[in-house]
Write an enzyme that holds these catalytic residues in place. Structure first.
Site, PDB file in Angstrom:
ATOM      1  N   CYS A 330      37.521   2.539 -14.138  1.00 43.75           N
ATOM      2  CA  CYS A 330      36.813   1.264 -14.227  1.00 43.75           C
ATOM      3  C   CYS A 330      37.753   0.179 -14.758  1.00 43.75           C
ATOM      4  O   CYS A 330      38.708  -0.189 -14.079  1.00 43.75           O
ATOM      5  CB  CYS A 330      35.559   1.417 -15.087  1.00 43.75           C
ATOM      6  SG  CYS A 330      34.330   0.121 -14.823  1.00 43.75           S
ATOM      7  N   HIS A 427      32.608   6.642 -13.123  1.00 38.42           N
ATOM      8  CA  HIS A 427      32.507   7.251 -14.450  1.00 38.42           C
ATOM      9  C   HIS A 427      31.800   8.597 -14.361  1.00 38.42           C
ATOM     10  O   HIS A 427      31.010   8.839 -13.449  1.00 38.42           O
ATOM     11  CB  HIS A 427      31.681   6.365 -15.386  1.00 38.42           C
ATOM     12  CG  HIS A 427      32.372   5.147 -15.865  1.00 38.42           C
ATOM     13  ND1 HIS A 427      33.372   5.164 -16.803  1.00 38.42           N
ATOM     14  CD2 HIS A 427      32.179   3.833 -15.542  1.00 38.42           C
ATOM     15  CE1 HIS A 427      33.764   3.924 -17.054  1.00 38.42           C
ATOM     16  NE2 HIS A 427      33.066   3.102 -16.300  1.00 38.42           N
TER      17      HIS A 427
END
Length: 485
Positions: A330, A427
């Protein structure tokens, strides 16, 4: 009709989140339909829900303890700090506003109707709601407009159990002092108390329990010893990960100022042959690392500047020259590229900054936020990968052709030509056992038989057993009261 009980702490980090998870699991084993609820949380460690929103990751773990999928009603107000004085305000799973702390303080009372709306929806669907407070009700300077502790307890008309943390010392003063400082209309809501994180012979604190009862009139519910397996559960705070020494394979994680969604570390830290080390500001990245993992960030551009200020950019280049591996997830993925552009000023003043240059990709920030649960495939082995995306910005560039995941029939992520530097937006991917084994084998770790999700569930059962042995669960549940409609 549903009943409810609220667990508040005599301070921060007394173990409320874990106690709520354990109490909830114990109540479920009694045949009750149970849901967790935290009216207001402050955390950049968020979970994506099945209804497409965000809640605190602690509430997602509590939902798991209840046998439920996470839902935005379980944490209707989530504050995600972006600076030292401001935060993004998430209401019922969606971005509501970005506010400075003082502004939020004047407006938080306006959110109580939304908070109660979520609370009553849960109460209509379950037998028991176990509510978690935030911080301490003794912070009477924050009582006006409060929606996190006694303000919510008053609005919902629910009873409170107060928990003290004996590990930090002064627990009698924590509890009795809270009783003394609270106004009468708040004090009468506290029905019982418990002591948490005790080390040693609990009988040595018998007189302390009597002293607290004598001063407050509250029902003593027990002394909970330190739960040694707490580290096996997903960490609520990055410092709960700290350094976990499990083996010769070393993963180092630079501690970003606005580190976010670091649950990627939990399965790695649980793996027997892996040591996960959080590197604090002012320390170099260790030269003996096998993998440098750059985690997510709530403020990517600011954290990239922080990364450089520590000299970690130089350390990272040296690590790559030595043949080390790098993974950015991310915000960490965005940092690894050639450039990050923020033309709309999403993270602050409109700007364009140079990235770390280890991946030939660029990121453009935009107001559109991606919040979704995702299923992917690890291209190298075909192993399934489950996780979630929660980010702003789009990342593109030549190294995207080296994408190493397949997500919704498209290549996702990016990798350097030699495959040693990788990045992606997904994630939670290391909870997938097959992928984790395959990825870790690529950096020299032996294949493990560890089943991460099964281990978390087993630990929740062990936590419930622990509380059954040391906490009067039936007495606590008997103090719960019917939720007024």
């Amino acid at each position: 009709m549903a009943k409810a009980i609220m667990i508040q702490g005599a301070g921060s980090n007394v173990g409320k989140s874990m106690l709520v998870a354990g109490i909830a699991r114990a109540a479920v084993r009694r045949g009750l339909s149970v849901a967790p609820f935290k009216p207001q949380n402050m955390s950049n460690n968020a979970a994506v829900t099945t209804d497409g929103g965000e809640i605190g990751r602690a509430q997602a773990l509590q939902a798991r303890a209840c046998g439920l999928e996470p839902h935005t009603d379980m944490n209707p107000v989530l504050l995600k700090p972006e600076t030292d004085v401001g935060a993004q305000v998430i209401v019922q799973g969606k971005r509501f506003a970005t506010m400075k702390a003082r502004e939020y303080g004047t407006r938080k009372a306006d959110l109580i109707p939304r908070v109660l709306e979520s609370y009553h929806r849960l109460a209509a669907a379950h037998d028991l709601i176990v509510i978690e407070g935030a911080g301490s009700p003794a912070e009477v300077n924050l009582r006006a407009g409060d929606i996190a502790n006694m303000g919510f307890a008053e609005a919902a008309d629910c009873p409170v159990i107060l928990v003290g943390d004996i590990d930090r010392g002064g627990v009698i003063a924590q509890l009795v002092g809270t009783d003394v400082i609270l106004p009468d209309h708040d004090r009468v809501r506290i029905k019982g108390f418990a002591i948490n994180k005790f080390r040693g012979d609990t009988t040595l604190f018998a007189e302390g329990m009597t002293a607290i009862t004598d001063h407050t009139g509250w029902v003593p519910l027990g002394i909970v010893p330190w739960f040694a397996d707490a580290w096996k559960l997903p960490a609520e705070d990055v410092m709960d990960v700290a350094t976990r020494k499990g083996g010769a394979i070393k993963i180092v994680v630079p501690r970003l100022n606005r580190i976010a969604n670091f649950d990627d570390l939990d399965p790695l830290a649980a793996q027997p042959d892996v040591t996960v080390e959080i590197i604090e500001a002012g320390r170099p990245l260790p030269g003996d690392a096998d993998l440098v993992l750059i985690p997510g960030s709530k403020s990517t551009i600011a954290d990239l500047a922080h990364f450089r200020a520590q000299g970690w950019d130089t350390d990272l280049l040296a690590h790559v020259r030595r043949g080390g591996h790098v993974l950015g997830i991310c915000g960490g993925y965005q940092m690894l590229g050639r450039e990050i552009a923020d033309p709309e000023g999403i993270e602050g003043p409109a700007t364009r900054v140079r990235g770390l240059g280890l991946l030939d990709v660029t990121t453009v920030m935009s107001a559109q936020k991606t919040v979704t649960l995702s299923n992917a495939t690890y291209d190298a082995t075909g192993d399934p990968v489950t996780g979630y995306e929660i980010h702003i910005g789009e990342t593109t560039g030549p190294d995207g052709r080296n994408g190493w995941l397949t997500l919704d029939s498209r290549r996702a992520g990016a990798a350097s030509a030699d495959g040693r530097v990788k990045g992606c937006y997904l994630h939670g991917l290391f909870t997938s056992d097959g992928f984790r084994n395959a990825y870790m084998a690529g950096i020299g770790a032996p294949v493990q038989t560890m089943h991460y999700d099964a281990g978390v569930d087993a630990t929740l059962d062990a936590l419930a057993d622990h509380l059954e042995a040391h906490l009067d669960i039936d007495g606590l549940l008997n103090l719960a009261e019917t939720v007024p409609l």
